[in-house]
Write a protein that holds these residues in place. Structure first.
Motif, PDB file in Angstrom:
ATOM      1  N   THR A  10       0.830  -1.208   0.000  1.00 40.09           N
ATOM      2  CA  THR A  10       0.000   0.000   0.000  1.00 40.09           C
ATOM      3  C   THR A  10       0.865   1.259   0.000  1.00 40.09           C
ATOM      4  N   THR A  11       2.033   1.188   0.608  1.00 37.86           N
ATOM      5  CA  THR A  11       2.954   2.325   0.587  1.00 37.86           C
ATOM      6  C   THR A  11       3.432   2.598  -0.830  1.00 37.86           C
ATOM      7  N   PHE A  12       3.833   1.546  -1.552  1.00 36.12           N
ATOM      8  CA  PHE A  12       4.303   1.704  -2.934  1.00 36.12           C
ATOM      9  C   PHE A  12       3.233   2.333  -3.808  1.00 36.12           C
ATOM     10  N   LEU A  13       1.992   1.926  -3.570  1.00 36.73           N
ATOM     11  CA  LEU A  13       0.891   2.321  -4.452  1.00 36.73           C
ATOM     12  C   LEU A  13       0.169   3.584  -4.008  1.00 36.73           C
ATOM     13  N   GLY A  14       0.463   4.064  -2.805  1.00 34.11           N
ATOM     14  CA  GLY A  14      -0.207   5.258  -2.320  1.00 34.11           C
ATOM     15  C   GLY A  14      -1.700   5.049  -2.147  1.00 34.11           C
ATOM     16  N   MET A  15      -2.074   3.889  -1.659  1.00 33.46           N
ATOM     17  CA  MET A  15      -3.493   3.600  -1.480  1.00 33.46           C
ATOM     18  C   MET A  15      -3.763   3.228  -0.031  1.00 33.46           C
ATOM     19  N   SER A  16      -5.016   3.269   0.354  1.00 34.02           N
ATOM     20  CA  SER A  16      -5.368   2.983   1.742  1.00 34.02           C
ATOM     21  C   SER A  16      -5.245   1.492   2.037  1.00 34.02           C
ATOM     22  N   GLN A  17      -4.848   1.193   3.274  1.00 37.30           N
ATOM     23  CA  GLN A  17      -4.759  -0.207   3.683  1.00 37.30           C
ATOM     24  C   GLN A  17      -6.133  -0.843   3.762  1.00 37.30           C
ATOM     25  N   VAL A  18      -7.130  -0.065   4.096  1.00 38.77           N
ATOM     26  CA  VAL A  18      -8.494  -0.603   4.189  1.00 38.77           C
ATOM     27  C   VAL A  18      -8.945  -1.130   2.827  1.00 38.77           C
ATOM     28  N   LYS A  19      -8.732  -0.337   1.782  1.00 39.28           N
ATOM     29  CA  LYS A  19      -9.122  -0.774   0.437  1.00 39.28           C
ATOM     30  C   LYS A  19      -8.352  -2.032   0.050  1.00 39.28           C
ATOM     31  N   ALA A  20      -7.043  -2.041   0.281  1.00 37.70           N
ATOM     32  CA  ALA A  20      -6.218  -3.201  -0.068  1.00 37.70           C
ATOM     33  C   ALA A  20      -6.632  -4.435   0.726  1.00 37.70           C
ATOM     34  N   LYS A  21      -6.936  -4.263   2.007  1.00 40.29           N
ATOM     35  CA  LYS A  21      -7.374  -5.407   2.826  1.00 40.29           C
ATOM     36  C   LYS A  21      -8.674  -5.978   2.282  1.00 40.29           C
ATOM     37  N   ASN A  22      -9.593  -5.111   1.899  1.00 42.15           N
ATOM     38  CA  ASN A  22     -10.851  -5.592   1.323  1.00 42.15           C
ATOM     39  C   ASN A  22     -10.591  -6.397   0.055  1.00 42.15           C
ATOM     40  N   TRP A  23      -9.719  -5.878  -0.803  1.00 42.31           N
ATOM     41  CA  TRP A  23      -9.443  -6.553  -2.067  1.00 42.31           C
ATOM     42  C   TRP A  23      -8.692  -7.860  -1.868  1.00 42.31           C
ATOM     43  N   THR A  24      -7.862  -7.961  -0.839  1.00 45.47           N
ATOM     44  CA  THR A  24      -7.152  -9.220  -0.602  1.00 45.47           C
ATOM     45  C   THR A  24      -8.026 -10.221   0.159  1.00 45.47           C
ATOM     46  N   ALA A  25      -9.083  -9.733   0.786  1.00 40.34           N
ATOM     47  CA  ALA A  25      -9.997 -10.614   1.526  1.00 40.34           C
ATOM     48  C   ALA A  25     -11.153 -11.107   0.656  1.00 40.34           C
ATOM     49  N   GLY A  26     -11.256 -10.573  -0.563  1.00 42.17           N
ATOM     50  CA  GLY A  26     -12.329 -11.018  -1.451  1.00 42.17           C
ATOM     51  C   GLY A  26     -13.567 -10.161  -1.404  1.00 42.17           C
ATOM     52  N   ARG A  27     -13.426  -8.913  -0.962  1.00 42.80           N
ATOM     53  CA  ARG A  27     -14.569  -7.991  -0.918  1.00 42.80           C
ATOM     54  C   ARG A  27     -14.330  -6.869  -1.913  1.00 42.80           C
ATOM     55  N   PRO A  28     -14.962  -6.784  -3.002  1.00 45.10           N
ATOM     56  CA  PRO A  28     -15.840  -7.731  -3.685  1.00 45.10           C
ATOM     57  C   PRO A  28     -15.080  -8.624  -4.671  1.00 45.10           C
ATOM     58  N   PHE A  29     -13.775  -8.476  -4.785  1.00 47.74           N
ATOM     59  CA  PHE A  29     -12.959  -9.371  -5.603  1.00 47.74           C
ATOM     60  C   PHE A  29     -11.707  -9.688  -4.798  1.00 47.74           C
ATOM     61  N   LYS A  30     -10.942 -10.678  -5.271  1.00 49.23           N
ATOM     62  CA  LYS A  30      -9.803 -11.126  -4.473  1.00 49.23           C
ATOM     63  C   LYS A  30      -8.499 -11.047  -5.261  1.00 49.23           C
ATOM     64  N   ILE A  31      -7.526 -10.388  -4.652  1.00 46.75           N
ATOM     65  CA  ILE A  31      -6.148 -10.433  -5.132  1.00 46.75           C
ATOM     66  C   ILE A  31      -5.409 -11.269  -4.092  1.00 46.75           C
ATOM     67  N   ALA A  32      -5.152 -12.521  -4.438  1.00 43.22           N
ATOM     68  CA  ALA A  32      -4.585 -13.476  -3.491  1.00 43.22           C
ATOM     69  C   ALA A  32      -3.079 -13.300  -3.345  1.00 43.22           C
ATOM     70  N   ALA A  33      -2.579 -13.601  -2.171  1.00 45.08           N
ATOM     71  CA  ALA A  33      -1.133 -13.596  -1.913  1.00 45.08           C
ATOM     72  C   ALA A  33      -0.532 -14.820  -2.595  1.00 45.08           C
ATOM     73  N   SER A  34       0.393 -14.611  -3.509  1.00 48.12           N
ATOM     74  CA  SER A  34       0.929 -15.738  -4.264  1.00 48.12           C
ATOM     75  C   SER A  34       2.167 -16.361  -3.619  1.00 48.12           C
ATOM     76  N   VAL A  35       2.787 -15.682  -2.661  1.00 46.55           N
ATOM     77  CA  VAL A  35       3.978 -16.232  -2.017  1.00 46.55           C
ATOM     78  C   VAL A  35       3.583 -17.102  -0.832  1.00 46.55           C
ATOM     79  N   ARG A  36       2.767 -16.540   0.070  1.00 49.50           N
ATOM     80  CA  ARG A  36       2.303 -17.309   1.228  1.00 49.50           C
ATOM     81  C   ARG A  36       1.005 -16.707   1.741  1.00 49.50           C
TER      82      ARG A  36
END
Length: 137
Positions: A10-36
């Motif tokens: 989120t620091t690199f992208l200048g975006m809120s952690q709340v938005k990123a957390k929602n997107w990684t949790a599947g709300r309303p879409f999911k960006i999955a962690a590919s490393v672990r």
């Protein structure tokens, strides 16, 4: 191989952690962690640079005014492995809810009324600079 936590991404992208957390949790879409993927209390998701690029692209779509569900469908149409190699991406919706992605910035086929072009090469370079700056400390 570079590995990132959500807060770094989120620091690199200048975006809120709340938005990123929602997107990684599947709300309303999911960006999955590919490393672990986190598996319990105290563990964290770990993301690859490809995941960071994908999150950056989602953030660009969000800034352009795309609805979250549309962003999810667009990300499904993007070949994440080729994202770092593309200079421009043009996306459009045709017919029902099917989205198309084309490498390049040429307009879509005739009859398409709404499309968006993203300078992915610039986005990737900005992310890479931010990563390099963080790593140098």
């Amino acid at each position: 191989m570079h590995v990132f936590e959500l807060s770094e991404m989120t620091t690199f992208l200048g975006m809120s952690q709340v938005k990123a957390k929602n997107w990684t949790a599947g709300r309303p879409f999911k960006i999955a962690a590919s490393v672990r993927t986190a598996t319990g209390t105290g563990s964290r998701n770990l993301y690859s640079i490809g995941d960071v690029y994908l999150m950056g692209l989602a953030n660009e779509f969000s800034k352009a005014g795309f609805a979250a569900k549309a962003i999810g469908r667009l990300l499904e149409a993007v070949d994440a492995k080729r994202l770092a190699e593309a200079e421009w991406l043009t996306v459009w919706r045709a017919g029902s809810l099917r989205y198309y992605v084309h490498e390049g910035k040429a307009p879509p086929p005739e009859g398409v009324l709404l499309w968006h072009t993203v300078n992915v090469g610039r986005l990737v370079k900005l992310i890479d600079k931010a990563v390099e700056k963080l790593r140098k400390g």
